[in-house]
Design a protein around this motif. Structure first.
Motif, short mmCIF file in Angstrom:
data_model
loop_
_atom_site.label_atom_id
_atom_site.label_comp_id
_atom_site.label_asym_id
_atom_site.label_seq_id
_atom_site.Cartn_x
_atom_site.Cartn_y
_atom_site.Cartn_z
N ALA A 1 -2.93 3.63 -1.75
CA ALA A 1 -3.70 3.72 -0.50
C ALA A 1 -4.32 5.10 -0.30
O ALA A 1 -5.33 5.25 0.39
CB ALA A 1 -2.79 3.39 0.68
N ARG B 1 0.85 -1.20 0.00
CA ARG B 1 0.00 0.00 0.00
C ARG B 1 0.89 1.25 0.00
O ARG B 1 1.77 1.39 0.85
CB ARG B 1 -0.92 0.02 1.23
CG ARG B 1 -1.85 -1.19 1.31
CD ARG B 1 -2.63 -1.22 2.63
NE ARG B 1 -3.47 -0.04 2.77
CZ ARG B 1 -4.66 0.11 2.20
NH1 ARG B 1 -5.14 -0.85 1.42
NH2 ARG B 1 -5.37 1.20 2.39
N VAL C 1 -0.98 -1.09 -4.37
CA VAL C 1 -2.25 -0.46 -3.97
C VAL C 1 -2.01 1.02 -3.69
O VAL C 1 -1.18 1.37 -2.86
CB VAL C 1 -2.82 -1.14 -2.70
CG1 VAL C 1 -4.13 -0.47 -2.29
CG2 VAL C 1 -3.02 -2.63 -2.93
#
Length: 245
Positions: A135, A107, A133
């Motif tokens: 985030a 993330r 990801v």
């Protein structure tokens, strides 16, 4: 955290005696163990700023790693008789960490730069690193640092890239590092390069340690900032002479 690598002191700043590969190995291990790290990639301008600002120097001393981002630091360490192995640049370290984040589905939080640059960075990251990801993100024109800190806590990032320019980015990291057990790194103008809005020097210029000259040719307004290098080198030679006495 106990310093993992030996350090070289250049005008009061302790630089990690580390190669890019050694640093990446340590950072990857730390991230996989959910440990936080604060990385500073420093050039002569940052060293001079710390010399003139005790609060900034104190902030830098909390970093786990300070690397030589700039041929001036490499030259300075060599003049002082305690050479560093190589340049470890912020931009290249960021790219390597993005690759790592992509491989491990980490993330990542992106903070800083102009809204246009950040939008382009996020689009490029989604395209080039589809398995990491995103985030969260926030451009560098926020008014309330507390709200950004709340967003960071909510996002639970494992890597945080802060592109606010020095000294703002380092102060931000020091103030908010407890928001997440993450790799925290100030990346200066790297978002502008990653977005494509600013062109990085071609390979030949980088390999011949002339990246600064290329940037000066492209951005003549940087001339005043470039005066930091001769000032820095004069201070390095002065320190060498004092050490001899």
């Amino acid at each position: 955290m106990e310093k993992k690598f030996a350090t070289v002191n250049v005008l009061g700043i302790d630089f990690s005696k580390v190669t890019a590969d050694e640093l990446l190995t340590e950072l990857k291990q730390a991230s996989l163990a959910h440990q936080d790290r604060f990385i500073v990639t420093a050039n002569p301008e940052i060293v001079l700023a710390a010399k003139n600002d005790p609060a900034y120097k104190k902030a830098l001393k909390t970093a786990d790693h300070i690397t030589a981002d700039g041929i001036g630091i490499i030259k300075g360490a060599k003049i002082l008789g305690d050479p560093l192995p190589e340049r470890v640049t912020g931009y290249d370290t960021m790219l390597s960490l993005l690759e790592f984040a992509n491989e491990t589905k980490k993330r990542v939080f992106f903070l800083g730069a102009k809204p246009e640059a950040l939008t382009k960075v996020l689009a490029k990251v989604k395209k080039d690193y589809p398995d990491l990801v995103i985030a969260g993100s926030c451009d560098g024109y926020f008014k309330d640092e507390t709200k950004v800190a709340q967003a960071l806590k909510k996002a639970r990032p494992e890597l945080v890239f802060v592109a606010l320019g020095f000294p703002k980015q380092e102060f931000f990291i020091v103030n908010n590092r407890t928001c997440a057990d993450a790799l925290w790194m100030g990346v200066g103008g790297s978002f502008d390069v990653l977005s494509g809005l600013t062109k990085r020097a071609p390979k030949w210029w980088i390999e011949h340690h002339l990246e600064w000259a290329y940037r000066l040719l492209k951005e003549p307004t940087r001339a005043k900032r470039m005066l930091a290098l001769p000032k820095y080198l004069l201070l390095v030679y002065r320190e060498k002479l004092l050490a001899k006495k």
